[in-house]
Design an enzyme around this catalytic site. Structure first.
Site, short mmCIF file in Angstrom:
data_model
loop_
_atom_site.label_atom_id
_atom_site.label_comp_id
_atom_site.label_asym_id
_atom_site.label_seq_id
_atom_site.Cartn_x
_atom_site.Cartn_y
_atom_site.Cartn_z
N HIS A 164 0.83 -1.20 0.00
CA HIS A 164 0.00 0.00 0.00
C HIS A 164 0.87 1.26 0.00
O HIS A 164 0.42 2.35 -0.38
CB HIS A 164 -0.93 0.00 1.21
CG HIS A 164 -2.22 0.72 0.98
ND1 HIS A 164 -2.31 1.91 0.29
CD2 HIS A 164 -3.49 0.42 1.36
CE1 HIS A 164 -3.57 2.30 0.24
NE2 HIS A 164 -4.30 1.42 0.87
N ASP A 396 -10.22 -4.92 -19.56
CA ASP A 396 -10.42 -5.99 -20.55
C ASP A 396 -9.07 -6.33 -21.18
O ASP A 396 -8.48 -5.51 -21.89
CB ASP A 396 -11.41 -5.51 -21.61
CG ASP A 396 -11.71 -6.58 -22.66
OD1 ASP A 396 -11.11 -7.68 -22.60
OD2 ASP A 396 -12.55 -6.32 -23.55
#
Length: 451
Positions: A164, A396
C-alpha cells in the site's frame, strides 16, 4: 463449506522488467500520504475472466502477450518494479524512498488450477482463505507481484499483490487498466496507444505537510515497519459476496432521512456503510452474547481520495497514495439497537462532511492519535476498495468483461457491481458463525425495507 480438493501448479516463475525504451522514474520521495501505510499489510486483488482455452494455448499464446504487455505498461510505472528503502534510524533526516534501478523487475507467476472455478469465486459462503493460492505474496522490500492462473477450458484469473506504500486503489486501477489495454491491443494486432489509460503523474512538489506529519509518522511507526504482516486468525472464517441494489440503497436513504431529517450529509456511500456496520455489530453481539461489552466503542474506518480537494489539487493520474482517513465511532449498545442505522449514518456522514467543509487535511495533526485509538478499540472495521473504480467495465485484457472481482484478504470491501453501475458489490470475511448471522441479518433487513 468444504469444496473439492484443488491443486495450483506453478507453470513458470519469471521476472518482467519495464520496456527499455521508456524514461524510468528512478527515485520517488514518499510524502506523508504514503508513509501512513508503512505498517499496513499488502493488498491482494483478483480479477476472473472467461477463458475457454487449454493450458497449452495459455502457455503458447497468452503468456507471451501478457509478458510483453506488462513490460510495456511498466515503462510508465517503473516504481512498481523498484524497491522500498527505509532509513535505519527513524529519527534521521533521510527520506523513505522507492528506488528503481536498471534491471529491477516485477515477480510474475504463471500457474494452472484444476479446481472448480465456482468453488473459488462463487458468491456463496466458502473458506476465507480459498483465494490465497491465486495470489503471490511479496517480499519485505518488493512492492508488486503478479500471478496469472489458468483454469483450463474455463477461466483465467489475474492476481495483483501490492504494498500500500507505493500506491492506493486509484493508482493500482490505472496501472491494471494500462496493462489490460495494451494486452488487448496486442491480441488484435492494433497499434498500442494511451487513450484507454492515464500516464501517471509523479510530481510531488505541491504537496504540503503543515503539521510535520512525515516526521511524526516515522517516529511513531518506524519501530513497527519490519513487523508488517497479515494477522492470521485461529478461528475458522468464511467469505461471501453480497449485492446492495440501487433501489435498496435509495430505500435506506429514505429510512434514515425519515427518522433523522436534520442530517446534513446522507449519501449512497454513508447509508451503505451504515447498514453494513449495523449488520456487523448485531451479528457479533448475537453470536457472542456479551452484553457487558455494549458500552465499548465500535470504530468504522474508511478513506477519502483527496486528489481533487487539495490546494492546489493533484491530477487524477497522480501516482502514489492520496487518501485521508475518516473514522466514525459509536457504542455497541447504539449500533445493536433499533436506531443503529440512523446513528451510524449520522457519524459516518459527519466524518465526511467535516473533510468537505474544512478541507481534507483538517485535524491531520490528530491522525496518529486516531489510528492508535482505532487499534486500541474493542471492535473496529475498515473498508477496502471503492465503487468508483469500475473493474467490471474498464479492465479488458482481450477476453471480455471480468466475471468476478475480489480482494484476497480484506474483512470488508466495496466495488461497483458487475450487473449494474448503480448497484454495489460487497465482499465480506467473518468467523463462520458470524457469517451465518450476518447473512440472515443482511437479507432480512433489506426485506423489511419493503414494509
Amino acid at each position: 463449506m468444504e469444496g473439492e480438493a484443488a491443486t495450483v501448479t506453478v507453470l513458470e516463475h519469471c521476472k518482467v522488467s519495464p520496456a527499455p525504451d521508456g524514461v524510468p522514474v528512478t527515485s520517488l520521495h514518499l510524502p506523508f500520504f504514503d508513509l501512513l501505510w508503512l505498517t499496513f499489510h499488502p493488498l491482494g486483488r483478483l480479477i476472473l475472466y472467461d477463458f475457454p482455452h487449454s493450458t497449452n494455448h495459455f502457455i503458447q499464446k497468452t503468456v507471451p502477450i501478457l509478458k510483453t504487455s506488462l513490460s510495456l505498461a511498466l515503462k510508465n510505472f517503473t516504481p512498481l518494479a523498484g524497491k522500498l528503502l527505509i532509513p535505519s534510524d527513524a529519527d534521521s533526516n533521510a527520506d523513505c524512498l522507492i528506488r528503481y534501478s536498471d534491471g529491477d523487475s516485477v515477480s510474475v507467476t504463471f500457474a494452472e488450477c484444476n479446481g472448480d472455478v465456482n468453488h473459488f469465486f462463487g458468491g456463496h459462503a466458502r473458506d476465507a482463505d480459498v483465494l490465497k493460492p491465486l495470489a503471490t505474496p511479496i517480499s519485505s522490500t518488493s512492492l508488486f507481484a503478479i500471478q496469472v492462473t489458468v483454469f483450463p477450458n474455463r477461466a483465467i484469473s489475474i492476481g495483483i499483490m501490492n504494498s500500500h506504500v507505493v500506491a492506493d486503489g486509484n493508482t493500482v486501477f490505472n496501472f491494471i487498466r494500462a496493462w489490460a489495454s495494451i494486452a488487448k491491443r496486442l491480441c488484435s494486432s492494433d497499434i498500442v496507444s494511451t487513450e484507454d489509460y492515464m500516464i501517471p503523474d509523479y510530481d510531488r512538489s505541491s504537496i504540503k505537510d503543515p503539521y510535520g506529519l512525515g516526521t511524526m509518522i516515522m517516529k511513531s511507526l518506524g519501530p513497527l515497519i519490519k513487523q508488517v504482516q497479515i494477522k492470521e486468525s485461529s478461528v475458522p472464517r468464511a467469505r461471501a459476496t453480497f449485492v446492495l441494489t440501487e433501489s435498496k440503497i435509495q430505500a435506506l436513504k429514505k429510512t434514515v432521512l425519515a427518522k433523522r431529517p436534520e442530517l446534513s450529509y446522507v449519501s449512497s456511500f454513508t447509508v451503505t456503510c451504515a447498514y453494513l456496520w449495523t449488520c456487523f455489530a448485531k451479528s457479533r453481539y448475537n453470536v457472542e452474547k456479551e452484553k457487558h461489552r455494549l458500552d465499548e466503542p465500535q470504530n468504522f474506518g474508511f478513506v477519502m481520495d483527496c486528489r481533487a480537494r487539495l490546494d492546489p489539487p493533484l491530477p487524477n493520474s497522480y501516482f502514489g497514495n492520496c487518501l485521508v482517513p475518516c473514522i466514525a465511532a459509536q457504542t455497541g449498545r447504539v449500533m445493536a439497537g433499533d436506531e443503529g442505522l440512523e446513528a451510524a449514518a449520522e457519524v459516518l456522514g459527519n466524518a465526511i462532511a467535516v473533510k468537505l467543509k474544512e478541507g481534507p487535511l483538517h485535524d491531520s495533526e490528530k491522525w496518529m492519535e486516531q489510528f492508535a485509538g482505532l487499534m486500541r478499540g474493542e471492535w473496529s472495521i475498515g473498508i477496502a476498495g471503492s465503487p468508483k473504480l469500475d473493474y467490471y467495465n474498464n479492465i479488458d485484457f482481450g477476453w471480455g468483461k471480468p466475471l468476478k472481482f475480489e480482494f484476497v484478504n480484506e474483512t470488508l470491501s466495496l466495488s461497483r457491481c458487475k450487473d449494474s453501475k448503480m448497484d454495489i458489490e460487497i465482499g465480506v470475511i467473518l468467523p463462520e458463525a458470524e457469517m451465518d448471522e450476518f447473512s440472515t441479518l443482511f437479507i432480512q433487513g433489506l426485506r423489511d425495507l419493503d414494509g
